[in-house]
Each structure stands twice: as structure tokens, then as C-alpha cells.
Write an enzyme that holds these catalytic residues in place. Sequence first.
Site, short mmCIF file in Angstrom:
data_model
loop_
_atom_site.label_atom_id
_atom_site.label_comp_id
_atom_site.label_asym_id
_atom_site.label_seq_id
_atom_site.Cartn_x
_atom_site.Cartn_y
_atom_site.Cartn_z
N CYS B 66 0.82 -1.21 0.00
CA CYS B 66 0.00 0.00 0.00
C CYS B 66 0.86 1.27 0.00
O CYS B 66 0.41 2.33 -0.42
CB CYS B 66 -0.98 -0.01 1.17
SG CYS B 66 -0.19 -0.27 2.74
N ASN B 67 2.10 1.15 0.45
CA ASN B 67 2.94 2.35 0.53
C ASN B 67 4.03 2.41 -0.52
O ASN B 67 4.75 3.41 -0.58
CB ASN B 67 3.59 2.44 1.92
CG ASN B 67 2.60 2.94 2.94
OD1 ASN B 67 1.75 3.76 2.63
ND2 ASN B 67 2.70 2.42 4.15
N SER B 125 10.00 2.36 5.64
CA SER B 125 8.55 2.26 5.84
C SER B 125 7.97 3.54 6.42
O SER B 125 8.69 4.33 7.04
CB SER B 125 8.23 1.11 6.79
OG SER B 125 8.67 -0.09 6.24
N GLN B 136 5.89 -9.00 3.05
CA GLN B 136 5.45 -8.58 1.72
C GLN B 136 6.57 -8.78 0.69
O GLN B 136 6.31 -9.18 -0.45
CB GLN B 136 5.02 -7.10 1.78
CG GLN B 136 3.69 -6.93 2.51
CD GLN B 136 3.42 -5.50 2.93
OE1 GLN B 136 4.35 -4.69 3.09
NE2 GLN B 136 2.15 -5.17 3.10
#
Lengths: 310, 467
Positions: B66-67, B125, B136
Site C-alpha cells: 500500500c505504501n 517504511s 510482503q
Amino acid sequence: MIVVMSVFKVLMPMIYLVVWGSYLWLFYTDHPVARRLCTRLAVTAVILHIICMLGKGFVLGRMPMGAPLEFLCALALAMLATYLVIEIRIKAKSTGFLVTGMAFLLIFIGSSFSTTEPEVSVYLDDPGFAGHAILVLFAYTALSLSFLFAVLYLILNRQLMKHQFGLLFRRLPSLDTLERMSVGAVKLGVPLLFASLCLGHLWMYDLADRMDTHMAAMLSPWDPKILISWVILLGYTIGLVGNRFLGWRGKRMNVMAVVAFISVVAAMGLVHHFFPSFHNFKSTEPISTLSGFPESASHILVRCEGGHDR
Amino acid sequence: MIGPTTLHVRSINHKNAPTEVREKAHLDPELATRLMDALGGHYADENHDPTASETGCISVIPVSTCNRTEIYLEVTEGTDADALLRRGLTEVGADADIFFSEYATELRDLEAVRHLFGVSSGLESMMLGEPQISAQLKDAYRLARNHHEPGPGLLRAFQGAFRTGKRVRTETRISIGAVSVAFAAVELARKFFDKLCDHRAVLVGAGETGGLAARHFLQHNIGHLVVVNRSLENAELLADTLRAERKAGLDKKAEKNSGGLLAPAPDPAGKCGKISVLPWDQLTAAVAEADVILSTTGATEPVIMPEMVEAAVPRRKGKPLFLLDIAVPRDIHPDVGKISNVFMFGLDDLDGIIQGNLDARAGQVPHAQGIIQEELEEFQQWLEDIDLRPTVAEFKAYLEGLKDKQVGFVRKKQSEEVAIAVDRSLQQFIKKVLGRSVSTLKSAQSREERERDLETLKRIFAPDERD
């Protein structure tokens, strides 16, 4: 052997310093390496110190805790060993920096200033004394650790009440754990104190048979120091019963632990001040000589704690 | 340049792109697979020599969370990686322009590897040190491996990244401390109660926030969770969901696969994590029994009043009572916090804890960077040795050929046992000769010296007519 003892005398404070350093490192950084190292270092220090004391006892032919500075070293060992038992049982290491710091200070003073062979009472060569003194030492060390953990509980409790989330909040274990550590220390201290009092009584009667009548007359189970010790034992036992069966928990329990220990120190101080004669065995002549010549009792050098000859 | 190949990464992440750009750049597993098809990564040479598709692509590993969306490429030397990637993205229907816009970052070779190590360690992150990125990355790597064998550079880089991430998380405190409200609530509760399993929590309200907080408490094995809500139906619904999730989480934990659920801590005795529901009119009774109270209702007036708590306190015999109000407007009357042995906290307190933890994590960054540097140096060492491999393999093959001939000769003249013994002995001999040769080659003072040594070795052992 004497050379080895001299090496140990320098080495032990350094080892204690390393142990303290590792616990400080753990407290400030919570580094995984510090977490792994500190307990192992502390265990190593205790083992080495015990070996050192046994060796010294062998060389001196008596237990090496008769003189005040020797006593400080023994107290350092008792403190570290008792703390380790609690730490390993409860699995909480973050309070170690306080205990190991105090232990380091004690051994540093004890090792740095003991230069000449101290004069110690011949009564202290007796094995009965050895057992009694070791038990008393460990018992009161455990009670003092209980006091320390209770104080930490009250500090953390206050920080939480004031919503302060600083280093102590992050590093100290939970209130639950601190309470278990405090109660755990009392659980260690109470049976040790009971055993030490029983052994003390037995030793007292045994000793009375071997010493001159004048000194034997001074030995009494009704001595204030002994009585106060029984009262302390009773007080802590009631605390344990309350904790176990009556649900005494939390701040109230820890305030009680703090008050109890302050009372112990105050009571002991007062008794020591007003009744200095008992528990004072500072004769340097052998027991056999003493018991063989009862008429010479007035010449026996028995000093008061203040250093006055009696 | 990574030996005869080069590594590239194009990254769109939370640092350089807003959410809407990251959304457009997202590559789901299906799109990622199609991209790998289009680029034609197919490193699969049995001698581990880099082979490439006609496009020059050896290997591609797309990573999309998602980032961040990042595409790691290993191509043969001289291949235009940008053109290749643009063509591949266009072919699969992805928005190629975004990857070449001002929102994208491009890194090459060692810088790409350093970036990958940083990502794996959680340094890149949004929530510094968050552990999810490691899983991930592993998922992305697994997807690529199922498609094609990664090239030597990417294979080594990803293996190094997993190792680096693990080291950073175990050797530093970068992942320690709550950085979410729900987790901070648990962390705060654990400052009171060491083993939550021995305690009872009451969740007042059955909304989304309450559900999330409840999940975290269950993850940390709260002994008994009681849900109290104005609508009993909603409370029952939440309780059923939580029970099902906990069961699934425990089952997955048993399979050593935590999945996407909040997997609970081990509970072999099964005495933790009980969930029950009480109607709203029994709130006072629930408060009286609780050690932890979480209030998250949407009520406009306080629902937990001082008299309810005062009634509960004497029964606790000095034990602390922990109340957490994460509702806006507040659910717990402010006077509750004034009662002795009652600890009341709110959202501001949790924010304070989170900020403190983030600061503590930031303090661990230099240590983490030191670990990354160590791993990067090891990668660099591997790179420097990569040119030795073909010659050493050739040398080994030559020696093994000689050994086989000798063993064959012995087998004809002597018994099978003798031949086996000779074979073993010569194997040991080859191992020692190879080890010594490799260490001598590695000890060369300069690249020129090493090349000269390699050339000499090749000349000495090159097969000729005498063989």
C-alpha cells in the site's frame, strides 16, 4: 594462594562493575545483546565471588565476613545472588541496574579499604555462627530487595497516575511484575530469617556451654535484638498471608512493604543504640582459653560497637 | 555493474508520491505476473551463467504494497533497462508514465541493493521499523520465483535483504513499541498487568475502533473479554466475529502461518481469550468485575460515571483498575480518574506513548544502518568474487576429470573398495587444492593482479592435446 586472593581482590570489583555496566546498558537501550549478557555475567560474578570467599576462608581459617569491610563484600554477594534468584524466577531484568550498582559500591568499598588483617572475635570461627550469619545476611538482603522493588512499584504507580511516559515507564516492568518481585523477595526472606533465628538460638545455647559464666549470662533469648527479629518475622509473615489468602495487592501492599522495611531499620537502629551489649562477640582470645579460665572473664576484650572496651 | 549484469530499481513510495499516485502505480499479483511474462525474465542456466531473454532481461521482481510499488530488474550489461521496463509496463496496460515521472526514483547496482536492504529492514517504511514489509517482500520474491529463476544478482540481493531485515529486527529495537492506537492501548494495559490472561476486560461499544482494540487485546491473550453495547445484536455480532477470527488465528498459528489476521500469542492451555456479551443494563456489574475497561461508544454524554467505579474499587483490595477512553466525545466521566487506584487514560495519552516509541525507534536507525552497511560490504565482496567463479568451476571440472580417470584406472586394476577409497581421497585433495587456489586468487592486491592470476590459472589448466 595469597597471590590468587590478591588478584581476586582487584578482580572482583571490576567484575561487579562490568555486571553493573551490562545492566545499565540494558536499562538505557534494552539492547538484545545486553539482555543476553547481563544475567550470564551476574551468575559468573556470583560463582567467582563464592570461590573467592571460600579461598579466603581457607587461607584465613575463618569465615571472611567478621570485619566490617569483609562484611560489605559478603553483603554485595548476598545482594547479587538474592537478586539473581528473583530475576530468574520472575524473568524481569530491567531493575537489575539498581541492585548491581549497589552491589558494586559495596564490594568496591569493601575491597578498596581493607588493608590490614582485622581483629575478629574468636567466637566467629564457630560453624554455628557461619550458618547463622549467612542466613541472617541473605534474609535481610531479601527484605531490603523487597523494599527496593516496592519503591519502584510506587514510583511507576505515580508516573502512571500522572500520565508520564518517560524512560522509567518504557523500561520498568509492569506493576504486576514489580509486585511479584517484591513479594517474591519477602517469600525468600521470611524462611531464611526463620532459619537464621532457629540456628541462632541453637548456637547461642551451644556457645553458652563453652564460654565463661559472665559472658554466658549475657546470652538470652529475651534479648531485644532477638525479640525484634521475631516481631519482624511475624510482621512479614502476616503480610505474606494477607497477600496469599486475603487478596492484599497493589499500592496498599507495596506501601506496607516500604513501611515494614523502614520500621525494621528504625527498630534495629534503636535496639542497637539502646542495647548495644548483645550480638557483640569481639573477643580475640580462643574459645578453649576462655572456657578454661572463667575467672579471667573481666580481662576479656569485648568491645562495644562504638569501640569502647567493656 | 553487477558482474556481467546490472541491477535497477524504479520505486514509487510514500516518500516521493501521494496516495493517488501510489494507487495508480499499484501492481496486483496478476499484473505483476503479466509484467514478468512481458519482460521475459528467465534466468535458468544450469551452470548459473547469466542468460537473458531476447530483451536482455535476466530477472524481474515487482514489489507492490500500500505504501510502495517497486520494480527490481536484472539485465545484461548494455541493456537499456528503462526502455525495457517502459515497453513491458505499456504492454501489460500499466501506467508506464508514472514510473518515469517525478514521483519515481531510480537506483542502480549497489545503491539499488542498499535501498532493498533498507526496505527489508523497515527503515523506508512509513511507520519506521514496521515488520509487515518483510513478509510482503517475501511474497513478491516467491511470486517471482514461481515465474522464473531470479538472476544471480537479484537472488543474492533478496537473500541478503531477508537476512538484513532479520538482523535489524533482532539486533536493534527498531520494531519494538506500539505505533498504533490499538496496540498502544495494549502496551499501556501491560504496564499494569503482566499476564493479561489472568485478567478481565470490558469493551464498552461494539464499533470499528472497539473491535480493533479488542482484536489486539485478544492477540495478547486477554483472559476474558466482555462486550457491552446498547444494541445487544451488534455486540453479539462483534463477539461472533472475534471468536471466529481468534479460532482461525489459532489454527493458522498452529500451521506456522500467521496470514493476514492478528494471530494470537500461543495459548496451549486454552484458558485465555474467552469472549462473552452482556446487555447494556448490566454495564455497572461488568465494570465491577473488570480489570481493564475500554470505552469506544459514540455516546454524546459520559456512560461510565464515578459512582459506578467507586462501587467497584473496594472489592479490588488495592488492585489497580485500568480505564481507557478512546471515544470522542469522551465516554468516561473525568472525575473517575480522581478515584484512588483508578488509572484513566485517553487518546492523548496513547498519542504520547506512540510518539515516544517512534522517537525510540528513530534512535535505533544508526545501528540499523550499520548492519545494512555490513551486509552491503558482504554483498560487495560477493560481487568482487563473482568473476572468479567461471575459472574456478573450469579448474574444478578439470581436476574432477583427472580424478575420474585415475579412479577408473584403479577400478580396473584393484577392487571396488580400493577404488572408492581412492575416489574419496582424491575428492579431499581437490577440495584442498581448490580452497587454496581460491584464497590465493582472492588475496590479489589489485584487479589487474587478479586478472593476471586468473589468466595464468586458465593457461595452466586449459585442456590441450596431452589430456
